[in-house]
Design a protein around this motif. Sequence first.
Motif, PDB file in Angstrom:
ATOM      1  N   ARG A 236       0.831  -1.206   0.000  1.00 35.82           N
ATOM      2  CA  ARG A 236       0.000   0.000   0.000  1.00 35.82           C
ATOM      3  C   ARG A 236       0.867   1.259   0.000  1.00 35.82           C
ATOM      4  O   ARG A 236       0.560   2.235  -0.667  1.00 35.82           O
ATOM      5  N   LEU A 237       1.937   1.231   0.765  1.00 34.77           N
ATOM      6  CA  LEU A 237       2.844   2.377   0.793  1.00 34.77           C
ATOM      7  C   LEU A 237       3.511   2.592  -0.562  1.00 34.77           C
ATOM      8  O   LEU A 237       3.688   3.731  -1.007  1.00 34.77           O
ATOM      9  N   LEU A 238       3.880   1.493  -1.214  1.00 31.00           N
ATOM     10  CA  LEU A 238       4.484   1.616  -2.540  1.00 31.00           C
ATOM     11  C   LEU A 238       3.496   2.192  -3.548  1.00 31.00           C
ATOM     12  O   LEU A 238       3.859   3.043  -4.374  1.00 31.00           O
ATOM     13  N   LEU A 239       2.254   1.763  -3.481  1.00 26.84           N
ATOM     14  CA  LEU A 239       1.239   2.306  -4.391  1.00 26.84           C
ATOM     15  C   LEU A 239       1.015   3.793  -4.136  1.00 26.84           C
ATOM     16  O   LEU A 239       0.914   4.587  -5.079  1.00 26.84           O
ATOM     17  N   ALA A 240       0.943   4.184  -2.869  1.00 27.45           N
ATOM     18  CA  ALA A 240       0.751   5.597  -2.540  1.00 27.45           C
ATOM     19  C   ALA A 240       1.954   6.427  -2.971  1.00 27.45           C
ATOM     20  O   ALA A 240       1.806   7.542  -3.501  1.00 27.45           O
TER      21      ALA A 240
ATOM     22  N   SER B  97       7.702  12.910   1.792  1.00 26.38           N
ATOM     23  CA  SER B  97       8.526  12.781   3.001  1.00 26.38           C
ATOM     24  C   SER B  97       7.838  11.899   4.035  1.00 26.38           C
ATOM     25  O   SER B  97       8.478  11.050   4.674  1.00 26.38           O
ATOM     26  N   ILE B  98       6.530  12.092   4.202  1.00 22.92           N
ATOM     27  CA  ILE B  98       5.787  11.267   5.162  1.00 22.92           C
ATOM     28  C   ILE B  98       5.766   9.806   4.720  1.00 22.92           C
ATOM     29  O   ILE B  98       5.993   8.885   5.514  1.00 22.92           O
ATOM     30  N   LEU B  99       5.508   9.578   3.432  1.00 22.44           N
ATOM     31  CA  LEU B  99       5.479   8.203   2.921  1.00 22.44           C
ATOM     32  C   LEU B  99       6.857   7.546   3.015  1.00 22.44           C
ATOM     33  O   LEU B  99       6.962   6.358   3.328  1.00 22.44           O
ATOM     34  N   ALA B 100       7.907   8.314   2.730  1.00 23.37           N
ATOM     35  CA  ALA B 100       9.257   7.755   2.833  1.00 23.37           C
ATOM     36  C   ALA B 100       9.588   7.402   4.276  1.00 23.37           C
ATOM     37  O   ALA B 100      10.243   6.371   4.537  1.00 23.37           O
ATOM     38  N   PHE B 101       9.138   8.226   5.225  1.00 21.57           N
ATOM     39  CA  PHE B 101       9.367   7.896   6.641  1.00 21.57           C
ATOM     40  C   PHE B 101       8.599   6.646   7.048  1.00 21.57           C
ATOM     41  O   PHE B 101       9.121   5.806   7.800  1.00 21.57           O
ATOM     42  N   LEU B 102       7.363   6.490   6.564  1.00 17.29           N
ATOM     43  CA  LEU B 102       6.590   5.287   6.877  1.00 17.29           C
ATOM     44  C   LEU B 102       7.242   4.039   6.289  1.00 17.29           C
ATOM     45  O   LEU B 102       7.271   2.976   6.931  1.00 17.29           O
ATOM     46  N   ARG B 103       7.783   4.166   5.083  1.00 17.23           N
ATOM     47  CA  ARG B 103       8.484   3.026   4.487  1.00 17.23           C
ATOM     48  C   ARG B 103       9.765   2.708   5.261  1.00 17.23           C
ATOM     49  O   ARG B 103      10.130   1.531   5.425  1.00 17.23           O
ATOM     50  N   LEU B 104      10.458   3.739   5.744  1.00 17.34           N
ATOM     51  CA  LEU B 104      11.645   3.508   6.567  1.00 17.34           C
ATOM     52  C   LEU B 104      11.272   2.810   7.870  1.00 17.34           C
ATOM     53  O   LEU B 104      11.955   1.866   8.305  1.00 17.34           O
ATOM     54  N   TYR B 105      10.184   3.251   8.479  1.00 25.55           N
ATOM     55  CA  TYR B 105       9.740   2.629   9.728  1.00 25.55           C
ATOM     56  C   TYR B 105       9.340   1.172   9.489  1.00 25.55           C
ATOM     57  O   TYR B 105       9.648   0.293  10.297  1.00 25.55           O
TER      58      TYR B 105
END
Length: 245
Positions: free
Chosen positions: A6-10, A194-202
């Motif tokens: 889902r994060l990748l799609l977003a 930036s928010i999505l990249a942080f979520l993917r990092l987490y």
Amino acid sequence: MELDRRLLLAHCAAHTLSVVAGLLVVVPMALSGSAFKGRCALFSTGYWRTEDREEPTGQPGDVAHLVVQQWGPPAACQFATFVGIFTVLYGAAQGWRSLFYLHGRHDDTLFSSFLTVLLSVCVLFLSGGASVILSLGLVSWCDTVTDHNSRPYSCAESQSVPLYLDVKTSSFYTELSLAQASLWGVTALWLAQSILAFLRLYHSHSQHISGPCRPREKELLLGYSPSDSGSPTPPHPPATPTIFV
């Protein structure tokens, strides 16, 4: 559908929108630079002067025209254009990369995710600064064109008024206002990235931490350890009989 997918799609959708928004910054700024012959209208200063010259109708009379004392610094326009170009190129590359990850069903490494977060935050501040500069520069140019709102027309209407300059001013407000709105959109998209990249990092960090622990937890639940299954338990020595006297 898993969280990373889902994060990748977003993230892929955010990159696609950033390409469109970046083009809406680059194209109007390029058209404005061409119409102004390479000069930057942002932060330009000038004044209105009335002279006795021939009017557009062919009759002599007093004609007010704009006198530009100093054109704006080229870096003000180049900075906004640079942010737009970088957004287009980076969005296209990362969008393709996200599609590749979706097809391969894997994500960035932990270090790569950290670099993506760092780059996204840096460009977020750059795009925010460029948006502020473009907005303030357009306000300054509009004050010059309308003589600080003392003219009987607005800044949007002034592009249809002859300014008697050696540049084309028939669509400057449309181009600069479109670039301004698009650049603020680019800033909002960089915030989302930036928010999505942080979520993917987490998420990558969570997978990295919990991954090695899962086999160990399974073994503890089953009641044995790798050392127990890997080597046989040595037999107990036979008990020595005790002789009582």
